[in-house]
Design a protein around this motif. Structure first.
Motif, PDB file in Angstrom:
ATOM      1  N   ALA A  82       0.857  -1.177   0.000  1.00 51.11           N
ATOM      2  CA  ALA A  82       0.000   0.000   0.000  1.00 51.11           C
ATOM      3  C   ALA A  82       0.897   1.232   0.000  1.00 51.11           C
ATOM      4  O   ALA A  82       2.032   1.174   0.460  1.00 51.11           O
ATOM      5  N   PRO A  83       0.433   2.389  -0.508  1.00 48.69           N
ATOM      6  CA  PRO A  83       1.278   3.576  -0.628  1.00 48.69           C
ATOM      7  C   PRO A  83       1.937   4.016   0.678  1.00 48.69           C
ATOM      8  O   PRO A  83       3.021   4.573   0.670  1.00 48.69           O
ATOM      9  N   ASP A  84       1.301   3.783   1.832  1.00 52.26           N
ATOM     10  CA  ASP A  84       1.875   4.242   3.087  1.00 52.26           C
ATOM     11  C   ASP A  84       2.703   3.161   3.806  1.00 52.26           C
ATOM     12  O   ASP A  84       3.171   3.365   4.910  1.00 52.26           O
ATOM     13  N   GLU A  85       2.892   1.999   3.188  1.00 51.89           N
ATOM     14  CA  GLU A  85       3.675   0.923   3.794  1.00 51.89           C
ATOM     15  C   GLU A  85       5.052   0.839   3.134  1.00 51.89           C
ATOM     16  O   GLU A  85       5.176   0.944   1.926  1.00 51.89           O
ATOM     17  N   ALA A  86       6.065   0.646   3.954  1.00 55.23           N
ATOM     18  CA  ALA A  86       7.413   0.447   3.410  1.00 55.23           C
ATOM     19  C   ALA A  86       7.533  -1.001   2.956  1.00 55.23           C
ATOM     20  O   ALA A  86       6.976  -1.906   3.570  1.00 55.23           O
ATOM     21  N   PRO A  87       8.260  -1.227   1.867  1.00 56.34           N
ATOM     22  CA  PRO A  87       8.429  -2.607   1.419  1.00 56.34           C
ATOM     23  C   PRO A  87       9.229  -3.404   2.457  1.00 56.34           C
ATOM     24  O   PRO A  87      10.053  -2.859   3.178  1.00 56.34           O
ATOM     25  N   THR A  88       8.955  -4.674   2.536  1.00 57.78           N
ATOM     26  CA  THR A  88       9.678  -5.538   3.464  1.00 57.78           C
ATOM     27  C   THR A  88      11.104  -5.723   2.944  1.00 57.78           C
ATOM     28  O   THR A  88      11.287  -6.059   1.782  1.00 57.78           O
ATOM     29  N   PRO A  89      12.097  -5.458   3.810  1.00 61.61           N
ATOM     30  CA  PRO A  89      13.484  -5.623   3.342  1.00 61.61           C
ATOM     31  C   PRO A  89      13.770  -7.088   3.053  1.00 61.61           C
ATOM     32  O   PRO A  89      13.176  -7.973   3.667  1.00 61.61           O
ATOM     33  N   PRO A  90      14.675  -7.351   2.100  1.00 61.37           N
ATOM     34  CA  PRO A  90      14.994  -8.751   1.819  1.00 61.37           C
ATOM     35  C   PRO A  90      15.598  -9.404   3.060  1.00 61.37           C
ATOM     36  O   PRO A  90      16.215  -8.734   3.883  1.00 61.37           O
ATOM     37  N   GLU A  91      15.389 -10.700   3.165  1.00 59.49           N
ATOM     38  CA  GLU A  91      15.926 -11.435   4.309  1.00 59.49           C
ATOM     39  C   GLU A  91      17.450 -11.337   4.294  1.00 59.49           C
ATOM     40  O   GLU A  91      18.083 -11.526   3.259  1.00 59.49           O
ATOM     41  N   GLU A  92      18.042 -11.014   5.440  1.00 55.87           N
ATOM     42  CA  GLU A  92      19.487 -10.909   5.514  1.00 55.87           C
ATOM     43  C   GLU A  92      20.102 -12.300   5.495  1.00 55.87           C
ATOM     44  O   GLU A  92      19.612 -13.214   6.138  1.00 55.87           O
ATOM     45  N   VAL A  93      21.171 -12.435   4.741  1.00 57.88           N
ATOM     46  CA  VAL A  93      21.878 -13.696   4.664  1.00 57.88           C
ATOM     47  C   VAL A  93      23.131 -13.573   5.523  1.00 57.88           C
ATOM     48  O   VAL A  93      23.937 -12.668   5.316  1.00 57.88           O
ATOM     49  N   GLU A  94      23.268 -14.460   6.496  1.00 57.25           N
ATOM     50  CA  GLU A  94      24.431 -14.417   7.373  1.00 57.25           C
ATOM     51  C   GLU A  94      25.617 -15.041   6.650  1.00 57.25           C
ATOM     52  O   GLU A  94      25.540 -16.149   6.129  1.00 57.25           O
ATOM     53  N   LEU A  95      26.711 -14.315   6.595  1.00 54.25           N
ATOM     54  CA  LEU A  95      27.923 -14.808   5.973  1.00 54.25           C
ATOM     55  C   LEU A  95      28.552 -15.841   6.900  1.00 54.25           C
ATOM     56  O   LEU A  95      28.761 -15.578   8.082  1.00 54.25           O
ATOM     57  N   GLN A  96      28.829 -17.011   6.381  1.00 56.99           N
ATOM     58  CA  GLN A  96      29.429 -18.046   7.202  1.00 56.99           C
ATOM     59  C   GLN A  96      30.934 -17.811   7.262  1.00 56.99           C
ATOM     60  O   GLN A  96      31.596 -17.700   6.227  1.00 56.99           O
ATOM     61  N   VAL A  97      31.423 -17.719   8.485  1.00 56.90           N
ATOM     62  CA  VAL A  97      32.844 -17.452   8.700  1.00 56.90           C
ATOM     63  C   VAL A  97      33.400 -18.461   9.698  1.00 56.90           C
ATOM     64  O   VAL A  97      32.662 -19.055  10.482  1.00 56.90           O
ATOM     65  N   LEU A  98      34.707 -18.617   9.677  1.00 60.45           N
ATOM     66  CA  LEU A  98      35.365 -19.517  10.613  1.00 60.45           C
ATOM     67  C   LEU A  98      35.305 -18.928  12.016  1.00 60.45           C
ATOM     68  O   LEU A  98      35.375 -17.709  12.185  1.00 60.45           O
ATOM     69  N   PRO A  99      35.174 -19.761  13.039  1.00 61.94           N
ATOM     70  CA  PRO A  99      35.049 -19.274  14.423  1.00 61.94           C
ATOM     71  C   PRO A  99      36.252 -18.440  14.857  1.00 61.94           C
ATOM     72  O   PRO A  99      37.392 -18.712  14.465  1.00 61.94           O
ATOM     73  N   ASP A 100      35.994 -17.444  15.680  1.00 59.93           N
ATOM     74  CA  ASP A 100      37.053 -16.562  16.188  1.00 59.93           C
ATOM     75  C   ASP A 100      38.189 -17.344  16.836  1.00 59.93           C
ATOM     76  O   ASP A 100      39.360 -17.013  16.647  1.00 59.93           O
ATOM     77  N   ASP A 101      37.875 -18.385  17.607  1.00 56.46           N
ATOM     78  CA  ASP A 101      38.905 -19.138  18.320  1.00 56.46           C
ATOM     79  C   ASP A 101      39.828 -19.919  17.391  1.00 56.46           C
ATOM     80  O   ASP A 101      40.906 -20.345  17.807  1.00 56.46           O
ATOM     81  N   MET A 102      39.428 -20.116  16.145  1.00 58.23           N
ATOM     82  CA  MET A 102      40.289 -20.810  15.180  1.00 58.23           C
ATOM     83  C   MET A 102      41.184 -19.840  14.411  1.00 58.23           C
ATOM     84  O   MET A 102      42.154 -20.253  13.784  1.00 58.23           O
ATOM     85  N   ARG A 103      40.856 -18.577  14.454  1.00 55.52           N
ATOM     86  CA  ARG A 103      41.608 -17.592  13.672  1.00 55.52           C
ATOM     87  C   ARG A 103      42.959 -17.303  14.311  1.00 55.52           C
ATOM     88  O   ARG A 103      43.105 -17.332  15.522  1.00 55.52           O
ATOM     89  N   GLY A 104      43.927 -17.034  13.467  1.00 55.18           N
ATOM     90  CA  GLY A 104      45.266 -16.710  13.950  1.00 55.18           C
ATOM     91  C   GLY A 104      46.328 -17.489  13.212  1.00 55.18           C
ATOM     92  O   GLY A 104      46.092 -18.066  12.147  1.00 55.18           O
ATOM     93  N   ARG A 105      47.517 -17.510  13.790  1.00 53.21           N
ATOM     94  CA  ARG A 105      48.678 -18.173  13.195  1.00 53.21           C
ATOM     95  C   ARG A 105      48.899 -19.519  13.887  1.00 53.21           C
ATOM     96  O   ARG A 105      48.913 -19.590  15.109  1.00 53.21           O
ATOM     97  N   TRP A 106      49.091 -20.563  13.076  1.00 48.94           N
ATOM     98  CA  TRP A 106      49.260 -21.925  13.555  1.00 48.94           C
ATOM     99  C   TRP A 106      50.491 -22.522  12.885  1.00 48.94           C
ATOM    100  O   TRP A 106      50.671 -22.380  11.675  1.00 48.94           O
TER     101      TRP A 106
END
Length: 122
Positions: A3-27
């Motif tokens: 409707a003219p006074d309604e904002a469109p629903t934003p697209p569903e956010e996709v969570e970027l899959q990343v490696l866990p913080d505890d695994m990050r670093g130098r090994w």
């Protein structure tokens, strides 16, 4: 349609899959791999949010099968020495967070089963 006074629903956010913080670093596989500035640290693996970087190659996180704080199972796309390939990789962090096991399987390379220790200072 909205409707003219309604904002469109934003697209569903996709969570970027990343490696866990505890695994990050130098090994490192051996103590010398952890010495900064060494040009011959062939056993050094640097883990970032989406990459594993090695002496002569780099792997980018692709298809994730399992993503948890202590274990990741995923397909990685590798590049190095002018070639590209894919590997199924499993990363498992020990309970104390001091060791990281990397296992690889796939049709394009030999199986890998290595255990790294965390370098001081990440």
């Amino acid at each position: 349609m909205c409707a003219p006074d309604e904002a469109p629903t934003p697209p569903e956010e996709v969570e970027l899959q990343v490696l866990p913080d505890d695994m990050r670093g130098r090994w490192g596989l051996v103590d010398a791999d952890c010495e900064r500035g060494r040009a011959d640290a062939k056993g050094l693996m640097v883990v970032t949010a989406r990459h594993l970087t090695f002496y002569e190659s780099r792997a980018t996180l692709r298809e994730v099968e399992h993503l948890g704080p202590e274990r990741v199972a995923a397909e990685f796309s590798y590049t190095g020495e002018g070639t590209t390939w894919s590997q199924d990789v499993s990363l498992t962090l020990t309970e104390d967070g001091d060791r990281l096991q990397r296992q690889e399987t796939g049709p394009e390379a030999e199986p890998v089963d290595l255990t790294y220790r965390r370098c001081d200072g990440g």
